[in-house]
Structure formats: structure tokens, C-alpha cells
Write a protein that holds these residues in place. Structure first.
Motif, PDB file in Angstrom:
ATOM      1  N   ALA A   1       0.828  -1.209   0.000  1.00 45.20           N
ATOM      2  CA  ALA A   1       0.000   0.000   0.000  1.00 45.20           C
ATOM      3  C   ALA A   1       0.864   1.261   0.000  1.00 45.20           C
ATOM      4  N   ILE A   2       1.989   1.229   0.707  1.00 43.16           N
ATOM      5  CA  ILE A   2       2.904   2.376   0.713  1.00 43.16           C
ATOM      6  C   ILE A   2       3.468   2.613  -0.689  1.00 43.16           C
ATOM      7  N   ILE A   3       3.859   1.542  -1.357  1.00 44.30           N
ATOM      8  CA  ILE A   3       4.378   1.676  -2.726  1.00 44.30           C
ATOM      9  C   ILE A   3       3.314   2.254  -3.650  1.00 44.30           C
ATOM     10  N   ILE A   4       2.083   1.762  -3.527  1.00 40.73           N
ATOM     11  CA  ILE A   4       1.000   2.282  -4.364  1.00 40.73           C
ATOM     12  C   ILE A   4       0.751   3.755  -4.070  1.00 40.73           C
ATOM     13  N   ALA A   5       0.808   4.147  -2.795  1.00 37.19           N
ATOM     14  CA  ALA A   5       0.597   5.552  -2.428  1.00 37.19           C
ATOM     15  C   ALA A   5       1.663   6.450  -3.045  1.00 37.19           C
ATOM     16  N   ILE A   6       2.898   5.974  -3.061  1.00 36.73           N
ATOM     17  CA  ILE A   6       3.975   6.760  -3.681  1.00 36.73           C
ATOM     18  C   ILE A   6       3.717   6.924  -5.174  1.00 36.73           C
ATOM     19  N   VAL A   7       3.344   5.820  -5.828  1.00 38.66           N
ATOM     20  CA  VAL A   7       3.121   5.856  -7.277  1.00 38.66           C
ATOM     21  C   VAL A   7       1.950   6.775  -7.628  1.00 38.66           C
ATOM     22  N   ILE A   8       0.922   6.781  -6.790  1.00 42.37           N
ATOM     23  CA  ILE A   8      -0.251   7.610  -7.074  1.00 42.37           C
ATOM     24  C   ILE A   8       0.037   9.076  -6.790  1.00 42.37           C
ATOM     25  N   SER A   9       0.698   9.358  -5.669  1.00 40.05           N
ATOM     26  CA  SER A   9       0.865  10.748  -5.235  1.00 40.05           C
ATOM     27  C   SER A   9       1.871  11.518  -6.085  1.00 40.05           C
ATOM     28  N   LYS A  10       2.890  10.851  -6.605  1.00 37.12           N
ATOM     29  CA  LYS A  10       3.955  11.572  -7.306  1.00 37.12           C
ATOM     30  C   LYS A  10       3.450  12.325  -8.542  1.00 37.12           C
ATOM     31  N   PRO A  11       2.666  11.698  -9.446  1.00 38.79           N
ATOM     32  CA  PRO A  11       2.165  12.489 -10.591  1.00 38.79           C
ATOM     33  C   PRO A  11       1.282  13.657 -10.182  1.00 38.79           C
TER      34      PRO A  11
ATOM     35  N   GLU B   1       1.546  15.354  -7.423  1.00 36.48           N
ATOM     36  CA  GLU B   1       2.463  16.397  -6.947  1.00 36.48           C
ATOM     37  C   GLU B   1       3.045  17.174  -8.117  1.00 36.48           C
ATOM     38  N   LEU B   2       3.358  16.472  -9.202  1.00 40.30           N
ATOM     39  CA  LEU B   2       3.886  17.158 -10.383  1.00 40.30           C
ATOM     40  C   LEU B   2       2.881  18.166 -10.930  1.00 40.30           C
TER      41      LEU B   2
ATOM     42  N   PRO C   1      11.036  22.399  -1.738  1.00 41.45           N
ATOM     43  CA  PRO C   1      10.947  22.057  -0.309  1.00 41.45           C
ATOM     44  C   PRO C   1      10.220  20.736  -0.097  1.00 41.45           C
ATOM     45  N   LEU C   2      10.700  19.947   0.854  1.00 45.45           N
ATOM     46  CA  LEU C   2      10.199  18.592   1.059  1.00 45.45           C
ATOM     47  C   LEU C   2       8.826  18.573   1.728  1.00 45.45           C
ATOM     48  N   LEU C   3       8.536  19.515   2.594  1.00 41.20           N
ATOM     49  CA  LEU C   3       7.359  19.441   3.453  1.00 41.20           C
ATOM     50  C   LEU C   3       6.041  19.368   2.677  1.00 41.20           C
ATOM     51  N   PRO C   4       5.789  20.235   1.681  1.00 45.28           N
ATOM     52  CA  PRO C   4       4.510  20.112   0.962  1.00 45.28           C
ATOM     53  C   PRO C   4       4.332  18.762   0.272  1.00 45.28           C
ATOM     54  N   SER C   5       5.393  18.275  -0.372  1.00 47.09           N
ATOM     55  CA  SER C   5       5.300  16.955  -1.020  1.00 47.09           C
ATOM     56  C   SER C   5       5.064  15.857   0.001  1.00 47.09           C
ATOM     57  N   LEU C   6       5.675  16.002   1.173  1.00 46.82           N
ATOM     58  CA  LEU C   6       5.505  14.987   2.213  1.00 46.82           C
ATOM     59  C   LEU C   6       4.061  14.935   2.690  1.00 46.82           C
ATOM     60  N   PHE C   7       3.433  16.091   2.843  1.00 43.45           N
ATOM     61  CA  PHE C   7       2.049  16.116   3.296  1.00 43.45           C
ATOM     62  C   PHE C   7       1.117  15.458   2.268  1.00 43.45           C
TER      63      PHE C   7
ATOM     64  N   LEU D   1       1.640  11.751   2.524  1.00 42.85           N
ATOM     65  CA  LEU D   1       1.004  11.210   3.727  1.00 42.85           C
ATOM     66  C   LEU D   1      -0.507  11.136   3.561  1.00 42.85           C
ATOM     67  N   LEU D   2      -1.075  12.122   2.849  1.00 42.55           N
ATOM     68  CA  LEU D   2      -2.513  12.081   2.605  1.00 42.55           C
ATOM     69  C   LEU D   2      -2.893  10.850   1.797  1.00 42.55           C
ATOM     70  N   PHE D   3      -2.179  10.585   0.718  1.00 38.65           N
ATOM     71  CA  PHE D   3      -2.495   9.413  -0.095  1.00 38.65           C
ATOM     72  C   PHE D   3      -2.142   8.118   0.634  1.00 38.65           C
ATOM     73  N   LEU D   4      -1.118   8.165   1.451  1.00 35.91           N
ATOM     74  CA  LEU D   4      -0.800   6.977   2.247  1.00 35.91           C
ATOM     75  C   LEU D   4      -1.930   6.668   3.218  1.00 35.91           C
ATOM     76  N   ALA D   5      -2.478   7.717   3.830  1.00 31.88           N
ATOM     77  CA  ALA D   5      -3.598   7.510   4.751  1.00 31.88           C
ATOM     78  C   ALA D   5      -4.807   6.956   4.006  1.00 31.88           C
ATOM     79  N   ILE D   6      -5.064   7.488   2.802  1.00 31.78           N
ATOM     80  CA  ILE D   6      -6.204   6.993   2.020  1.00 31.78           C
ATOM     81  C   ILE D   6      -5.984   5.536   1.616  1.00 31.78           C
ATOM     82  N   GLU D   7      -4.766   5.227   1.203  1.00 31.60           N
ATOM     83  CA  GLU D   7      -4.467   3.887   0.701  1.00 31.60           C
ATOM     84  C   GLU D   7      -4.492   2.842   1.816  1.00 31.60           C
ATOM     85  N   THR D   8      -4.026   3.208   2.992  1.00 39.68           N
ATOM     86  CA  THR D   8      -3.947   2.236   4.095  1.00 39.68           C
ATOM     87  C   THR D   8      -5.172   2.261   5.000  1.00 39.68           C
ATOM     88  N   SER D   9      -6.072   3.211   4.796  1.00 38.39           N
ATOM     89  CA  SER D   9      -7.236   3.306   5.689  1.00 38.39           C
ATOM     90  C   SER D   9      -8.102   2.046   5.665  1.00 38.39           C
TER      91      SER D   9
END
Length: 366
Positions: free
Chosen positions: A102-112, A114-115, A263-269, A272-280
Motif C-alpha cells: 500500500a505504501i508503494i502504491i501511495a507513492i506511485v499515485i501521489s507523485k504524478p 504532486e507534479l 521544499p520537502l514538506l509540501p510533497s511529504l504532506f 502522507l494524505l495518499f498513504l492515509a487513504i491507501e492504508t485506511s
């Protein structure tokens, strides 16, 4: 209808849920809705990412939908394979590989996404990088032409210095014969005597040589300047040919690298949002108490497991019994005298045939 669709998305057994309370159906419908909308976000993210690669809307949407179905299937599989246990730590161990996925999927979903969200900032970073690359490209291309151009300029400077030196020499000779004519130097006799003529002839000869040198060097300088102009034109052509490559430096990898410089913080948030959605859905099943659906599913699985174990035990008993019966049957047959005599007779005939065949073969050899 919508509830049944979301229950399907959760991967739950609809037949079992029909026998449960409405609260159970509502819980699994909520889990299925999370799975469904995560797949929708994955479709949007993949479509945008692929659009930056193919630059074709319909192709990006087509493959984005395929990617969305893939994420939907994975999420549905992850949620449906998590089952309630009697020990919470066993549930955590069971869910840990699925949480990692789920973490891997959250990364794959959130990155585009963020772009897309930080598109303006990424464009600014890419613009600065393109400017730096343009300057670096010009400097690198100049290294191919600068040594030749500098050598030609040095040659031109040498030719000009030769003319200047010759002019200085001719001017000195001019001053010498003028001073001789005026009586200020040399013989100090006023007038154009023999010495004057000699110095004038020498000056005229050097002046003719100067004119010839000017003509020759001017031709060489013109040729060198033409070559310099040609090299400068080739340099500008190379710069113009390579500039489109730099201008097109805005692909997916370039944008991901540019995003990493923000800056890392906005991308991190956002991650984390998509990680929360994916793992909820996973944590919802882990933290929720064992309900009627879990009990009925466990009862159904345990009944099937018991039946399978019973069938396996019966087959093992059947094989063991059949083996014992066969052993007894063959043991009884082995003790019969009639069978012994028959096999003894056949063995005797076989040995006679072997002896006869050996005799014939030896006889043919001799």
C-alpha cells in the motif's frame, strides 16, 4: 445498488453479508468506496504522468484507465485477504506485506499529482536548469572552435605586426634620406648628392617591398577572417541545432528531479494524505472488532477446512487398508505348491532355451 457496488469493491462475500446486520454492510461499503476512489485518483495521476510522456491525450487516458483498474484490483485484493484473527499481533504480521504494498502504491499515485500541483514551481526550476544548460552547451561547443579561431587571430595579428614593422623601417629610411637632403644628418651637405640618391633608392626599394608585403598579408588576413567567419557560422548553427534538445528538457524524469529540488514538506504532506487513504481500509479492518461477517466467514472456512482434513484422513486410511490386504493376498499365494511347481517348470524351460541358444552361438563362431 450503489451499496452493493461498493461492497463488491471491498472484496467481501456478498452472500455472507446478506445474512449480517445493516451495520456490517455499511462498514464494508465504506471500505469499498475508499478502494474505488483510490483507483479513480490513480487513473487521474497516471493519465497526467503519461500525458507528459506521450503528449497525446487519448493515449494517456487509455493507459491511465488500465492503470486505475490495476490499482483497483490490487487494493481490492489487499483488503479482501486481510482476515480477523484471535491475536492482534498475528493480524499485524498478516497485514505487514500488504501495508508495504500500500505504501508503494501511495507513492506511485501521489507523485504524478504532486507534479501537477507544483507545476508552476517545477517550470521555474526547469527554466533555470535550461538556462544553465544553454550556457554550458555554448561553452562546450565553443571549445571545439575556440583554439582554431584563436590561432587564426594570432596569425592575423602576426601579419599586421609584420606590416607595422616594415612601415616603421620604411619611415626610418624616409627620414634618413630627407635629413641627408636637408643637411641635418649623414654628410651634412645640403642638396641631393650621391649619398642622398643611394639612401633614396634604398628607401624606394623597401617601400616597394612594403607594398608587396601589404598586398600579400592583406590576402592572408582576408582568408583568415573568412575562415573565422565560417567557424563562427558553424558554431551558431551547432547552437541552433542543439537548442531544441534543451528546450524539450521537460519530460517526466526531468520534472521528478525538479520536484526533488523543491521544499520537502509540501510533497511529504501530499504523500502522507495518499498513504492515509491507501492504508485506511487495511487499518479499518485491523482496528475494527470481529463482527458477524468475520464470524460467519471463519465458520465457513473452518467447516471447509474440517471437511478437507476428513477427506484426506479417509484417503490415507483407504490406502493403508488396501496395502495391508494386498500384502496378505500375495503372502497366501506365495505359499501355494501349485504356483511353485508351475513357476519352477517355466524357469527350467527358460534355462534350457538359454543353454541351447548359447550352444548355437558358440558353434557358429567355431
Amino acid at each position: 445498488m450503489l451499496q452493493r457496488f461498493f461492497i463488491f469493491c471491498s472484496g467481501a462475500d456478498t452472500d455472507i453479508l446478506e445474512e449480517c446486520a445493516p451495520g456490517e454492510r455499511t462498514k464494508y461499503a465504506g471500505i469499498g468506496a475508499t478502494v474505488f476512489f483510490t483507483a479513480v485518483m490513480a487513473t487521474i495521476a497516471a493519465s497526467y504522468a503519461l500525458f507528459t510522456v506521450f503528449d497525446t491525450l487519448y493515449t494517456a487516458i487509455f493507459f491511465g484507465i488500465i492503470w486505475g483498474f490495476l490499482i483497483f484490483n490490487l487494493d481490492r485484493f489487499i483488503v479482501s485477504t486481510i482476515k480477523k484473527r484471535n491475536n492482534f499481533f498475528d493480524e499485524i504480521i498478516q497485514a505487514s506485506p500488504r501495508i508495504a504494498l500500500a505504501i508503494i502504491i501511495a507513492i506511485v499515485i501521489s507523485k504524478p499529482l504532486e507534479l501537477k500541483i507544483f507545476e508552476k514551481e517545477i517550470n521555474q526550476v526547469l527554466l533555470e536548469e535550461k538556462n544553465d544548460m544553454t550556457l554550458a552547451n555554448k561553452d562546450q561547443l565553443a571549445l571545439q572552435y575556440t583554439p582554431t579561431i584563436e590561432a587564426l587571430n594570432s596569425e592575423i595579428e602576426t601579419l599586421k605586426n609584420e606590416i607595422t614593422s616594415k612601415e616603421t623601417e620604411v619611415n626610418a629610411l624616409y627620414d634618413t634620406y630627407i635629413a641627408e637632403a636637408e643637411g641635418r644628418a649623414g654628410t651634412e651637405i645640403l642638396g641631393k648628392g650621391p649619398v642622398y640618391k643611394e639612401k633614396r633608392e634604398k628607401h624606394d626599394a623597401e617601400l616597394a617591398a612594403l607594398q608587396e608585403l601589404r598586398a600579400n598579408n592583406a590576402a592572408k588576413i582576408e582568408a583568415s577572417e573568412a575562415q573565422i567567419a565560417l567557424l563562427a557560422a558553424e558554431y551558431q548553427t551547432k547552437v541552433a541545432e542543439t537548442q531544441p534538445v534543451i528546450d524539450g528538457f521537460d519530460g517526466l524524469m526531468a520534472r521528478v528531479n525538479a520536484l526533488g529540488k523543491l521544499p520537502l514538506l509540501p510533497s511529504l504532506f501530499i504523500f502522507l494524505l495518499f498513504l492515509a487513504i491507501e492504508t485506511s481500509p487495511i487499518f479499518a479492518k485491523l482496528l475494527s472488532p470481529k463482527g458477524a461477517y468475520d464470524l460467519k466467514l471463519e465458520e465457513q472456512e473452518s467447516a471447509l477446512k474440517s471437511w478437507v482434513n476428513q477427506q484426506k484422513t479417509q484417503r490415507e486410511v483407504l490406502v493403508t487398508t488396501d496395502r495391508d490386504v494386498n500384502n496378505r493376498v500375495y503372502a497366501d499365494i506365495a505359499e501355494e505348491q501349485e504356483l511353485y511347481d508351475y513357476k519352477r517348470k517355466k524357469a527350467r524351460e527358460l534355462m534350457q532355451m538359454q543353454a541351447d541358444a548359447f550352444y548355437k552361438k558358440q558353434k557358429s563362431v567355431l
